[in-house]
Design a protein around this motif. Structure first.
Motif, PDB file in Angstrom:
ATOM      1  N   VAL A  86       0.893  -1.262   0.070  1.00 20.75           N
ATOM      2  CA  VAL A  86      -0.123   0.009   0.032  1.00 20.75           C
ATOM      3  C   VAL A  86       0.820   1.156  -0.070  1.00 20.75           C
ATOM      4  N   PRO A  87       0.698   2.101  -1.140  1.00 19.55           N
ATOM      5  CA  PRO A  87       1.377   3.354  -0.931  1.00 19.55           C
ATOM      6  C   PRO A  87       1.261   4.334  -0.154  1.00 19.55           C
ATOM      7  N   ALA A  88       2.298   5.139   0.370  1.00 21.14           N
ATOM      8  CA  ALA A  88       1.606   6.268   1.211  1.00 21.14           C
ATOM      9  C   ALA A  88       0.885   7.259   0.688  1.00 21.14           C
ATOM     10  N   GLY A  89       1.117   7.459  -0.713  1.00 22.32           N
ATOM     11  CA  GLY A  89       0.516   8.454  -1.570  1.00 22.32           C
ATOM     12  C   GLY A  89      -0.955   7.961  -1.928  1.00 22.32           C
ATOM     13  N   GLY A  90      -1.610   8.964  -2.255  1.00 22.25           N
ATOM     14  CA  GLY A  90      -2.780   8.442  -3.138  1.00 22.25           C
ATOM     15  C   GLY A  90      -2.768   8.554  -4.599  1.00 22.25           C
ATOM     16  N   GLY A  91      -1.601   8.628  -5.161  1.00 23.59           N
ATOM     17  CA  GLY A  91      -1.421   8.585  -6.539  1.00 23.59           C
ATOM     18  C   GLY A  91      -2.150   9.409  -7.509  1.00 23.59           C
ATOM     19  N   GLU A 348     -10.257  -1.966   6.005  1.00 22.94           N
ATOM     20  CA  GLU A 348     -11.007  -1.953   4.641  1.00 22.94           C
ATOM     21  C   GLU A 348     -11.442  -0.553   4.327  1.00 22.94           C
ATOM     22  N   VAL A 349     -11.953   0.008   5.216  1.00 24.12           N
ATOM     23  CA  VAL A 349     -12.104   1.438   4.747  1.00 24.12           C
ATOM     24  C   VAL A 349     -10.981   2.188   4.583  1.00 24.12           C
ATOM     25  N   GLY A 350      -9.820   2.043   5.168  1.00 25.34           N
ATOM     26  CA  GLY A 350      -8.572   2.729   4.836  1.00 25.34           C
ATOM     27  C   GLY A 350      -8.075   2.664   3.667  1.00 25.34           C
ATOM     28  N   LEU A 351      -8.478   1.087   2.922  1.00 21.13           N
ATOM     29  CA  LEU A 351      -7.500   0.614   1.994  1.00 21.13           C
ATOM     30  C   LEU A 351      -8.563   1.210   0.999  1.00 21.13           C
ATOM     31  N   MET A 352      -9.948   1.226   0.929  1.00 25.40           N
ATOM     32  CA  MET A 352     -10.607   1.810  -0.133  1.00 25.40           C
ATOM     33  C   MET A 352     -10.322   3.381  -0.198  1.00 25.40           C
ATOM     34  N   LEU A 353     -10.275   4.169   0.978  1.00 24.48           N
ATOM     35  CA  LEU A 353      -9.890   5.447   0.702  1.00 24.48           C
ATOM     36  C   LEU A 353      -8.557   5.771  -0.084  1.00 24.48           C
ATOM     37  N   ARG A 354      -7.478   4.819   0.378  1.00 21.04           N
ATOM     38  CA  ARG A 354      -6.126   4.915  -0.246  1.00 21.04           C
ATOM     39  C   ARG A 354      -6.408   4.591  -1.859  1.00 21.04           C
ATOM     40  N   ALA A 355      -7.099   3.551  -2.060  1.00 27.82           N
ATOM     41  CA  ALA A 355      -7.258   3.260  -3.475  1.00 27.82           C
ATOM     42  C   ALA A 355      -7.809   4.194  -4.335  1.00 27.82           C
ATOM     43  N   LEU A 356      -9.034   5.146  -3.477  1.00 30.87           N
ATOM     44  CA  LEU A 356      -9.468   6.133  -4.332  1.00 30.87           C
ATOM     45  C   LEU A 356      -8.714   7.295  -4.589  1.00 30.87           C
ATOM     46  N   GLY A 357      -7.452   7.482  -4.079  1.00 28.11           N
ATOM     47  CA  GLY A 357      -6.485   8.638  -4.014  1.00 28.11           C
ATOM     48  C   GLY A 357      -6.213   9.293  -2.977  1.00 28.11           C
ATOM     49  N   SER A 360      -1.703   9.522   2.843  1.00 28.80           N
ATOM     50  CA  SER A 360      -1.518   9.402   4.376  1.00 28.80           C
ATOM     51  C   SER A 360      -1.475  10.552   5.075  1.00 28.80           C
ATOM     52  N   GLU A 361      -1.395  11.713   4.267  1.00 26.57           N
ATOM     53  CA  GLU A 361      -1.364  13.258   4.832  1.00 26.57           C
ATOM     54  C   GLU A 361      -2.622  13.693   5.320  1.00 26.57           C
ATOM     55  N   VAL A 362      -3.601  13.066   4.745  1.00 23.20           N
ATOM     56  CA  VAL A 362      -5.051  13.507   4.882  1.00 23.20           C
ATOM     57  C   VAL A 362      -5.575  13.545   6.396  1.00 23.20           C
ATOM     58  N   ASN A 363      -6.224  14.508   6.696  1.00 19.33           N
ATOM     59  CA  ASN A 363      -6.866  14.591   8.100  1.00 19.33           C
ATOM     60  C   ASN A 363      -8.101  13.848   8.124  1.00 19.33           C
ATOM     61  N   LEU A 364      -8.304  13.024   9.185  1.00 16.91           N
ATOM     62  CA  LEU A 364      -9.363  11.806   9.117  1.00 16.91           C
ATOM     63  C   LEU A 364     -10.083  11.978  10.727  1.00 16.91           C
ATOM     64  N   ALA A 379      -6.048   0.002  14.450  1.00 20.72           N
ATOM     65  CA  ALA A 379      -4.764   0.395  14.431  1.00 20.72           C
ATOM     66  C   ALA A 379      -4.340   0.180  12.881  1.00 20.72           C
ATOM     67  N   PRO A 380      -4.614  -0.742  12.220  1.00 21.22           N
ATOM     68  CA  PRO A 380      -4.538  -0.513  10.808  1.00 21.22           C
ATOM     69  C   PRO A 380      -4.992   0.846  10.094  1.00 21.22           C
ATOM     70  N   LEU A 381      -6.190   1.120  10.447  1.00 25.27           N
ATOM     71  CA  LEU A 381      -6.759   2.395   9.945  1.00 25.27           C
ATOM     72  C   LEU A 381      -5.928   3.559  10.380  1.00 25.27           C
ATOM     73  N   LYS A 382      -5.263   3.550  11.496  1.00 24.43           N
ATOM     74  CA  LYS A 382      -4.256   4.566  12.146  1.00 24.43           C
ATOM     75  C   LYS A 382      -3.285   4.653  11.231  1.00 24.43           C
ATOM     76  N   ALA A 383      -2.634   3.580  10.981  1.00 29.64           N
ATOM     77  CA  ALA A 383      -1.370   3.275  10.180  1.00 29.64           C
ATOM     78  C   ALA A 383      -1.362   3.870   8.651  1.00 29.64           C
ATOM     79  N   LEU A 384      -2.708   3.801   8.074  1.00 29.11           N
ATOM     80  CA  LEU A 384      -3.048   4.214   6.994  1.00 29.11           C
ATOM     81  C   LEU A 384      -3.047   5.725   7.040  1.00 29.11           C
ATOM     82  N   PHE A 385      -3.593   6.163   7.960  1.00 26.39           N
ATOM     83  CA  PHE A 385      -4.096   7.759   8.069  1.00 26.39           C
ATOM     84  C   PHE A 385      -3.568   8.008   9.452  1.00 26.39           C
ATOM     85  N   PRO A 386      -2.421   8.317   9.617  1.00 29.29           N
ATOM     86  CA  PRO A 386      -1.811   8.814  10.943  1.00 29.29           C
ATOM     87  C   PRO A 386      -2.402   9.884  11.419  1.00 29.29           C
ATOM     88  N   ASN A 387      -3.107  10.919  10.721  1.00 25.30           N
ATOM     89  CA  ASN A 387      -3.521  12.144  11.172  1.00 25.30           C
ATOM     90  C   ASN A 387      -4.918  11.747  11.608  1.00 25.30           C
TER      91      ASN A 387
END
Length: 567
Positions: A86-91, A348-357, A360-364, A379-387
């Motif tokens: 999973v990339p850190a950026g949204g692409g 899964e919500v985090g993976l969906m959001l990352r796949a949509l673009g 990790s810098e986004v505030n959630l 924990a996995p959601l926080k790892a994908l979106f630390p903010n």
């Protein structure tokens, strides 16, 4: 004579011996020939066997061993898995993630028509309607909206609705502690006459007569069931008032619903002030922010019959909770998940959001109740979106003190932040998700993401067999029609709270807007609604679900289930 006879016998005997000798010679020759042939065959067989052994030895020497093949296969599988990184950026995305290009073509429109009779003309002074709502904040909100319309249909004065204090949520707040009562009465004065309490009529107190109307009751239903009683008793109290008005009404009545929901129902100044403070603090953290309404409570998961890979511990814990509903059929977790009826996990919500673009810098901002599994699940959601933020992390305990003991007031704070967010995301289709989706449509089609769970669940289950690029591409394809665009839902489809099509107008010169290419998603979404809206219009007279849901409950059990799914 004797000698002659003896002679003859001897000669005959000699002939016989000679014949026997020749016969033996022939047999001997045959035996020798057979033995020679057999020896030749044995020699040939030995030679062939030796050649085969030699070839096998050579093959074994140069061919890879089975162990090496297994190791090679394992390496290949590891390579496939390692490619799902999973990339850190949204692409790069083809669309603006934070807004809709078509939103400027539409606007909310809920003004009354010229032929819509006003309250001072149609209200009968001897008719009073009282309402007792049910459920959590958003379920009660739906009941309040429908109560105003019911009073209009009955030409009655509406007494400010009573809120539910005894349900699962155990909130003692009354109407005036959640909503601005004076604003509510004043804003609707031309539509329905509203008073704060039932007055004495003719100097005498009239006790209201209690009635419960069926769910999704039509205007004709109110005319037949409630109006005759109201005329005789002068005051009627409708109990358990949730989903007691038909979804489909004429345009004028639907617009009245919108005036109540989007304008008249305004939170108190204290709730509004705290909610706006939370929004300001989120906006200070960055240019945009996402609000996620996350439903992953143990009760919801137990009722759904879903399984999330937690082994015997999960099965035992959720199984015990599931026993609360004695008439629930045995669950088939795989089938439930395949039909899109399982809430997405936080990961899964985090993976969906990352796949949509979304990077990790986004505030959630996360609005949620108790999460099954607690911090380990998050924990996995926080790892994908630390903010990662919530009202508890961006406000002090002192600031939240006036609200923390009241579930509805805390839910109201989340409601305000979710409404004001740049993007609203949900992993469910409960009442809060529906009301916010409809409200955001009405207020400018602000980006609202609902997961296409039927397609995404299977994709998530097999994600390690794909590269990230393949996975992300499929997510984006499946989510067409689930991103909050103006053209996603056909007018009149779904619940009116979510799709207030009668209250959305198109700017002149805007041109036509076509439906998305995979318009089947509209049908898929409507199918998913049935799972979360367990008490919708497909109920028979006994209050029993008659469609595909695995339910067979009495009225009390339905009410309890309804409370879990109400917000």
């Amino acid at each position: 004579m004797i000698f002659g006879v003896r002679y003859v016998t001897t000669a005959t005997s000699m002939k016989r011996k000679k014949h026997h000798t020749e016969k033996s010679r022939i047999i001997g020759l045959l035996v020798v020939s057979f033995l020679r042939s057999r020896l030749l065959h044995r020699t040939l067989i030995i030679a062939i066997s030796a050649s085969l052994l030699l070839l096998f030895a050579l093959f074994s020497l140069f061919a890879p061993s089975p162990v090496n093949e297994i190791n090679l296969q394992t390496q290949n599988n590891d390579q496939v898995r390692s490619r799902f990184e999973v990339p850190a950026g949204g692409g790069r995305c083809r669309r603006d993630l934070w807004s809709s290009i078509h939103s400027r073509l539409f606007y909310g429109c809920s003004n009354a028509g010229v032929n819509f009779a006003k309250a001072n003309v149609k209200t009968n002074p001897d008719r009073y309607l009282l309402i007792a709502t049910s459920g959590g904040l958003n379920q009660q909100r739906t009941g309040i909206v429908d109560a105003v319309v019911a009073a209009y249909l009955l030409n009655a004065t509406l007494v400010v609705p009573e809120l539910d204090h005894t349900s699962f949520w155990k909130d003692t707040s009354n109407f005036s502690e959640l909503f601005d009562t004076d604003w509510f009465i004043t804003f609707l004065r031309n539509d329905v006459r509203i008073v704060k309490e039932l007055p004495d009529m003719g100097g005498n107190f009239v006790a209201p007569y209690t009635v419960r109307v069926p769910r999704k009751c039509t205007p004709k239903c109110y005319e037949d069931r409630v109006l005759p009683v109201l005329v005789r008793k002068r005051a009627v109290r409708l109990t358990k008032f949730d989903y007691r008005l038909a979804n489909m009404l004429d345009e004028d009545l639907q617009r009245l619903r919108c005036r109540v929901n989007y304008h008249a129902l305004r939170f108190t100044d204290s709730i509004q002030g705290m909610g706006k403070l939370l929004v300001e603090r989120m906006k200070m953290k960055g240019k945009h922010f996402i609000a996620l309404h996350l439903r992953f409570e143990p009760d919801m998961l137990a009722f759904s019959g879903c399984y999330y890979g937690g082994g015997e511990k999960e099965k035992k814990e959720l199984g015990e909770i599931r026993k609360r509903w004695k008439n629930l059929h045995a669950s088939n977790p795989e089938k439930v998940r395949r039909h899109g009826r399982c809430p997405l996990t936080p990961e899964e919500v985090g993976l969906m959001l990352r796949a949509l673009g979304f990077g990790s810098e986004v505030n959630l901002y996360v609005a949620s109740g108790e999460i099954y599994g607690g911090q380990e699940t998050l924990a996995p959601l926080k790892a994908l979106f630390p903010n990662f933020h919530s009202k508890e992390t961006i406000a002090t305990k002192e600031e939240l003190a006036p609200f923390v003991s009241f579930s509805s007031r805390m839910a109201a704070l989340d409601f305000i932040v979710c409404e004001e967010s740049d993007v609203f995301v949900t992993n469910n289709n409960g009442n809060m998700a529906k009301i916010l989706a409809g409200r955001r449509r009405y207020l400018g089609h602000k980006a609202t993401i609902r997961p296409n769970a039927k397609k995404l669940n299977m994709l998530f289950m097999n994600r390690n067999n794909r590269t990230w690029e393949e996975f992300a591409s499929r997510v984006r394809t499946f989510q067409v029609g689930f991103m909050g665009e103006p053209n996603e839902l056909r007018p009149g489809s779904g619940e009116f709270t979510e799709n207030p099509s009668a209250c959305i107008c198109q700017n002149s010169g805007g041109g036509g807007i076509s439906y998305p290419q995979n318009h089947n998603n509209i049908t898929e979404f409507e199918e998913q609604q049935e799972w979360y809206d367990v008490v919708d219009n497909k109920l028979n007279a006994n209050g029993t679900k008659i469609d595909s849901l695995p339910l067979l409950m009495n009225t009390d059990q339905l009410a309890e289930v309804q409370e879990f799914f109400s917000d």
